[in-house]
Design a protein around this motif. Structure first.
Motif, PDB file in Angstrom:
ATOM      1  N   LEU A   1       0.900  -1.211  -0.012  1.00 43.05           N
ATOM      2  CA  LEU A   1       0.135  -0.251  -0.107  1.00 43.05           C
ATOM      3  C   LEU A   1       0.906   1.191  -0.146  1.00 43.05           C
ATOM      4  N   ALA A   2       1.954   1.119   0.721  1.00 42.44           N
ATOM      5  CA  ALA A   2       2.659   2.512   0.737  1.00 42.44           C
ATOM      6  C   ALA A   2       3.495   2.528  -0.530  1.00 42.44           C
ATOM      7  N   GLY A   3       3.847   1.479  -1.349  1.00 43.53           N
ATOM      8  CA  GLY A   3       4.724   1.571  -2.427  1.00 43.53           C
ATOM      9  C   GLY A   3       6.195   1.708  -2.182  1.00 43.53           C
ATOM     10  N   ARG A   4       6.432   1.605  -0.806  1.00 46.79           N
ATOM     11  CA  ARG A   4       8.022   1.652  -0.488  1.00 46.79           C
ATOM     12  C   ARG A   4       8.115   1.115   0.844  1.00 46.79           C
ATOM     13  N   ASP A   5       9.620   0.715   1.149  1.00 42.65           N
ATOM     14  CA  ASP A   5       9.644   0.199   2.532  1.00 42.65           C
ATOM     15  C   ASP A   5       9.422   1.408   3.476  1.00 42.65           C
ATOM     16  N   LEU A   6       8.984   0.872   4.613  1.00 36.86           N
ATOM     17  CA  LEU A   6       8.632   1.851   5.703  1.00 36.86           C
ATOM     18  C   LEU A   6       9.244   1.247   7.166  1.00 36.86           C
ATOM     19  N   SER A   7       9.309   2.199   8.054  1.00 36.73           N
ATOM     20  CA  SER A   7      10.042   1.781   9.434  1.00 36.73           C
ATOM     21  C   SER A   7       8.761   0.918   9.833  1.00 36.73           C
ATOM     22  N   ARG A   8       8.859   0.024  11.171  1.00 40.75           N
ATOM     23  CA  ARG A   8       8.139  -0.536  11.801  1.00 40.75           C
ATOM     24  C   ARG A   8       6.984   0.264  12.282  1.00 40.75           C
ATOM     25  N   ASP A   9       7.215   1.593  12.917  1.00 38.42           N
ATOM     26  CA  ASP A   9       6.150   2.375  13.355  1.00 38.42           C
ATOM     27  C   ASP A   9       5.347   3.133  12.151  1.00 38.42           C
ATOM     28  N   ASP A  10       6.231   3.600  10.987  1.00 40.27           N
ATOM     29  CA  ASP A  10       5.361   3.893   9.836  1.00 40.27           C
ATOM     30  C   ASP A  10       4.432   2.955   9.344  1.00 40.27           C
ATOM     31  N   GLN A  11       4.984   1.720   9.435  1.00 39.43           N
ATOM     32  CA  GLN A  11       3.722   0.586   9.017  1.00 39.43           C
ATOM     33  C   GLN A  11       2.554   0.466   9.881  1.00 39.43           C
ATOM     34  N   ARG A  12       2.922   0.775  11.158  1.00 40.35           N
ATOM     35  CA  ARG A  12       1.675   0.777  12.280  1.00 40.35           C
ATOM     36  C   ARG A  12       0.656   1.971  11.950  1.00 40.35           C
ATOM     37  N   GLN A  13       1.387   2.918  11.585  1.00 35.65           N
ATOM     38  CA  GLN A  13       0.517   4.153  11.392  1.00 35.65           C
ATOM     39  C   GLN A  13      -0.059   4.289   9.984  1.00 35.65           C
ATOM     40  N   LEU A  14       0.547   3.646   9.008  1.00 39.17           N
ATOM     41  CA  LEU A  14      -0.308   3.485   7.962  1.00 39.17           C
ATOM     42  C   LEU A  14      -1.529   2.376   7.964  1.00 39.17           C
ATOM     43  N   PHE A  15      -0.950   1.382   8.429  1.00 37.97           N
ATOM     44  CA  PHE A  15      -1.971   0.605   8.658  1.00 37.97           C
ATOM     45  C   PHE A  15      -3.467   1.088   9.329  1.00 37.97           C
ATOM     46  N   ALA A  16      -3.094   1.866  10.267  1.00 38.80           N
ATOM     47  CA  ALA A  16      -4.166   2.392  11.198  1.00 38.80           C
ATOM     48  C   ALA A  16      -4.696   3.391  10.428  1.00 38.80           C
ATOM     49  N   ARG A  17      -4.104   4.248   9.592  1.00 35.54           N
ATOM     50  CA  ARG A  17      -4.820   5.342   8.975  1.00 35.54           C
ATOM     51  C   ARG A  17      -5.736   4.571   7.789  1.00 35.54           C
ATOM     52  N   ALA A  18      -5.192   3.558   7.110  1.00 33.22           N
ATOM     53  CA  ALA A  18      -6.005   2.801   6.334  1.00 33.22           C
ATOM     54  C   ALA A  18      -7.245   2.350   6.731  1.00 33.22           C
ATOM     55  N   ALA A  19      -7.280   1.728   8.320  1.00 34.31           N
ATOM     56  CA  ALA A  19      -8.314   1.368   8.995  1.00 34.31           C
ATOM     57  C   ALA A  19      -9.265   2.744   9.140  1.00 34.31           C
ATOM     58  N   TRP A  20      -8.778   3.792   9.938  1.00 37.81           N
ATOM     59  CA  TRP A  20      -9.414   4.866  10.183  1.00 37.81           C
ATOM     60  C   TRP A  20     -10.268   5.488   8.956  1.00 37.81           C
ATOM     61  N   SER A  21      -9.580   5.311   7.664  1.00 41.78           N
ATOM     62  CA  SER A  21     -10.301   5.918   6.665  1.00 41.78           C
ATOM     63  C   SER A  21     -11.766   5.087   6.291  1.00 41.78           C
ATOM     64  N   GLY A  22     -11.926   3.762   6.669  1.00 45.68           N
ATOM     65  CA  GLY A  22     -13.159   3.112   6.759  1.00 45.68           C
ATOM     66  C   GLY A  22     -14.008   3.354   8.038  1.00 45.68           C
ATOM     67  N   ILE A  23     -13.559   3.799   8.747  1.00 44.84           N
ATOM     68  CA  ILE A  23     -14.155   3.949  10.101  1.00 44.84           C
ATOM     69  C   ILE A  23     -15.052   5.396  10.274  1.00 44.84           C
ATOM     70  N   ALA A  24     -13.880   6.338   9.739  1.00 42.46           N
ATOM     71  CA  ALA A  24     -14.832   7.845  10.101  1.00 42.46           C
ATOM     72  C   ALA A  24     -15.036   8.270   8.450  1.00 42.46           C
ATOM     73  N   GLU A  25     -16.310   8.938   8.621  1.00 41.42           N
ATOM     74  CA  GLU A  25     -16.428   9.546   7.189  1.00 41.42           C
ATOM     75  C   GLU A  25     -15.643  10.661   6.838  1.00 41.42           C
ATOM     76  N   PRO A  26     -15.416  11.177   5.393  1.00 39.17           N
ATOM     77  CA  PRO A  26     -14.550  11.976   5.236  1.00 39.17           C
ATOM     78  C   PRO A  26     -15.043  13.486   5.985  1.00 39.17           C
ATOM     79  N   GLY A  27     -13.990  14.136   6.472  1.00 39.11           N
ATOM     80  CA  GLY A  27     -14.164  15.096   7.028  1.00 39.11           C
ATOM     81  C   GLY A  27     -14.676  15.163   8.516  1.00 39.11           C
ATOM     82  N   ASP A  28     -14.535  13.929   9.307  1.00 45.34           N
ATOM     83  CA  ASP A  28     -14.662  13.807  10.480  1.00 45.34           C
ATOM     84  C   ASP A  28     -13.750  14.629  11.431  1.00 45.34           C
TER      85      ASP A  28
END
Lengths: 409, 409
Positions: free
Chosen positions: B18-45
């Motif tokens: 999904l990132a299209g590049r290597d990420l640090s362990r923490d950046d991986q967690r944050q990206l994964f969490a943002r991906a999840a959040w993007s399906g939980i909160a409606e745009p502009g929440d």
């Protein structure tokens, strides 16, 4: 009093005819002198304006005829305002035109075509033009009705290109008709294209319309608009600052544009190419602080490029219908009828309406509106309310005020 | 690290894809969490945004999954900003969407269609959207080329009604082609009518174009634009803040509009009815302080009424051609070539151009312009000048920097 080789017995009836009313001896002299000046100085001649403002039209004309020397002219002006070079140039401009017989002939021609001469202070003088300051007209030659002249303070100028498109003409027709319905008079320049359509639509809607010309009011320009201008003289008014017999020139067209802008409450450019002359009228309106509107059109139409330029670069308001045009320069609206105290004697609209009514001469709504300075809607509403109260009555030929004891006294 | 029932060995390759590049362990967690959040909160929440800003995407997601209690959420927020009622409502909004398998499925679907997830801080993150403050997107799902994403900072949004007229489509085609020629990318919403024409014309002119969608980037909307959107993915970019599988909704269209306005340097409304949705995009542009233009049209066309309204009442600039649109948001132009000192090593444009060139990989002008953030004209001029100096060379597949000793070291 002898002027231009005419004795008093010749001047008095001529001047009275031009004024359309009786004048004092001094007012006669001033009017005659302004008539002469209007043929000597080109429109917008600031030095002629300064002389007349400072010394009066008659005195400055007398001085000019007597010697036309720099010294005699300078003596009439407040010190420091004008340098001798300017005076020399002005005298050089005026000297070739010091032809008394031509001036008198043009006045007689004016009398023949029933033209009148308005000067500042005349009840029908369009006070808007005074905002031109040093460039204000010295006098205005007029053919038409009093009602049309009285309507100028609530007029909107609709101007635009001669090379109008069907779109521009359509929009102009809608605009003129819509503004007439809202109580406005329509001012324009009688040219082909947008101008002609503006006048025609105003006449077709039984509205007031005023055409400002760049030449004398005895010679209609363009000649293809002879019939239209004849109709405007009958039902509206034709105005020029040039005396009878004078042809329009490029300069006079540009100067005429300043009168259109100054005499109207607002100017709307309907359709104009990138370099259309109507942009000059728009510039005058803008300089005078008059509201300026422009009608947008297709960006693919060169005939709208000037309008878009005005909106984009000169802060003209984008107007798309008569309501938006009227918003540029709202007329006083009559307050809600039958509201508390609205119809008591202190209502200003009621007072103005009564002033515009006669007990004896029936008057049409448009005429009453023109005299009262109210919109057609306001007049109709007030008349309806006052009819219920028995204050006014409708006759076959219009409305009259119902006679009261106070009127019979 | 275990999240959403996935172990590290499952998360890492998915997140890297999904990132299209290597990420640090923490950046991986944050990206994964943002991906999840993007399906939980409606745009502009705004509340989701506040939580993530305050506690980080991963920590706030962890807290939400662990208890989803008002207390646990309040502990993550700075005091006083949010009252408990708002938190209760937010939790009620989010709770039905706490479905780990759906989230993971949507991420796998994204990987299948080669979508990437951009998060703030990514080199290709369109920084313009950060101006939305509390309403900024949490993450952006993207399909397309890096060059198109890199071109967003020099994009202009061309938007308008679905019910476009031939006039509107013609003007949009000219606008998109003209702006591409001037070095701009074209942003729009991929709708029928104006939007579709804007993208098509940009592609036809070999320009960059970016479509913002109101649903997931795996499902093209409208379906009639399947072929167009497929082409945009190949040659431009398609962006959405909704995860794959999400349908567009009325709300999401309105929120999508804020992204269009924020991601572009300026917004131009080409044609819009009185209540067109594109006026919503215009309002966002205006609120953000982005330059706003509107194209006038015939006042007789309802399809231009919204544009005239914007010009008249919302101070949109009246724009009639690509030059005027470009003036809304000028790109840095390269200075006159061969002027004193212009081509020395201190010229910023030259520095940026060199940075965008490779010694080994030939690159096309458009690609170089996108990387350097320069206009096509500027790149062509600079390349021409530098070729004369022997600094760059044209190969069959594009331009390269000529290797120097410094490069070989």
């Amino acid at each position: 009093m002898t002027m231009f080789g005419l004795g008093e017995t010749e001047i008095e009836p001529l001047v009275t005819a031009l004024a359309g009313r009786d004048l004092s001896r001094d007012d006669q002299r001033q009017l005659f002198a302004r008539a002469a000046w209007s043929g000597i100085a080109e429109p917008g001649d600031r030095l002629a304006g300064a002389l007349i403002t400072s010394a009066g039209a008659a005195e400055s004309l007398r001085a000019l005829l007597a010697s036309a020397s720099v010294e005699s002219m300078r003596a009439l002006l407040p010190g420091g305002e004008v340098d001798d070079d300017q005076l020399v140039q002005a005298l050089e401009r005026w000297r070739p035109r010091l032809d008394p017989s031509a001036a008198v002939n043009s006045m007689r021609q004016a009398a023949r075509v029933d033209a009148r001469l308005l000067v500042p202070g005349d009840p029908l003088w369009p006070v808007g033009v005074d905002d031109l300051g040093g460039h204000a007209p010295l006098a205005l030659w007029v053919r038409g009705t009093d009602a049309a002249l009285a309507a100028l303070p609530r007029s909107i100028a609709l101007v635009g290109a001669r090379a109008a498109t069907g779109y521009g003409e359509h929009v102009t027709m809608e605009a003129a008709a819509g503004l007439v319905d809202r109580g406005y008079a329509i001012v324009s320049g009688a040219a082909y294209g947008i101008d002609g359509m503006a006048h025609r639509a105003a006449l077709a809607s039984h509205g007031q319309t005023v055409a400002f010309l760049a030449g004398g009011v005895d010679r209609f320009y363009p000649s293809g608009h002879d019939a239209l201008l004849t109709r405007i003289v009958d039902e509206g008014a034709v105005i020029s600052e040039l005396p009878c017999g004078q042809p329009p020139t490029k300069w006079r067209f540009l100067q005429r544009n300043r009168l259109i802008a100054a005499a109207s409450r607002a100017t709307v450019v309907m359709e104009a190419g990138w370099r259309s002359g109507s942009l000059n009228t728009a510039a005058h309106a803008s300089t005078l602080g008059r509201p300026l509107g422009a009608v947008p059109g297709p960006v693919t139409s060169a005939a709208s490029a000037g309008c878009h330029r005005l909106i984009r670069d000169f802060t003209a308001v984008c107007v798309t219908n008569p309501d938006e045009m009227a918003e540029l320069a709202p007329l006083d609206r009559s307050p809600a009828l039958f509201g508390p105290g609205e119809l008591d004697d202190r209502s200003p609209d009621r007072t103005r309406l009564f002033d515009a009514l006669s007990v004896r001469s029936p008057r049409h709504v448009a005429d009453i509106a023109a005299r009262a300075g109210l919109s057609l809607d306001a007049v109709r509403s007030l008349l309806g309310a006052l009819e219920l109260e028995g204050e006014v009555a409708e006759r076959e030929r219009g409305w009259v005020r119902v006679a009261r004891d106070a009127d019979r006294r």
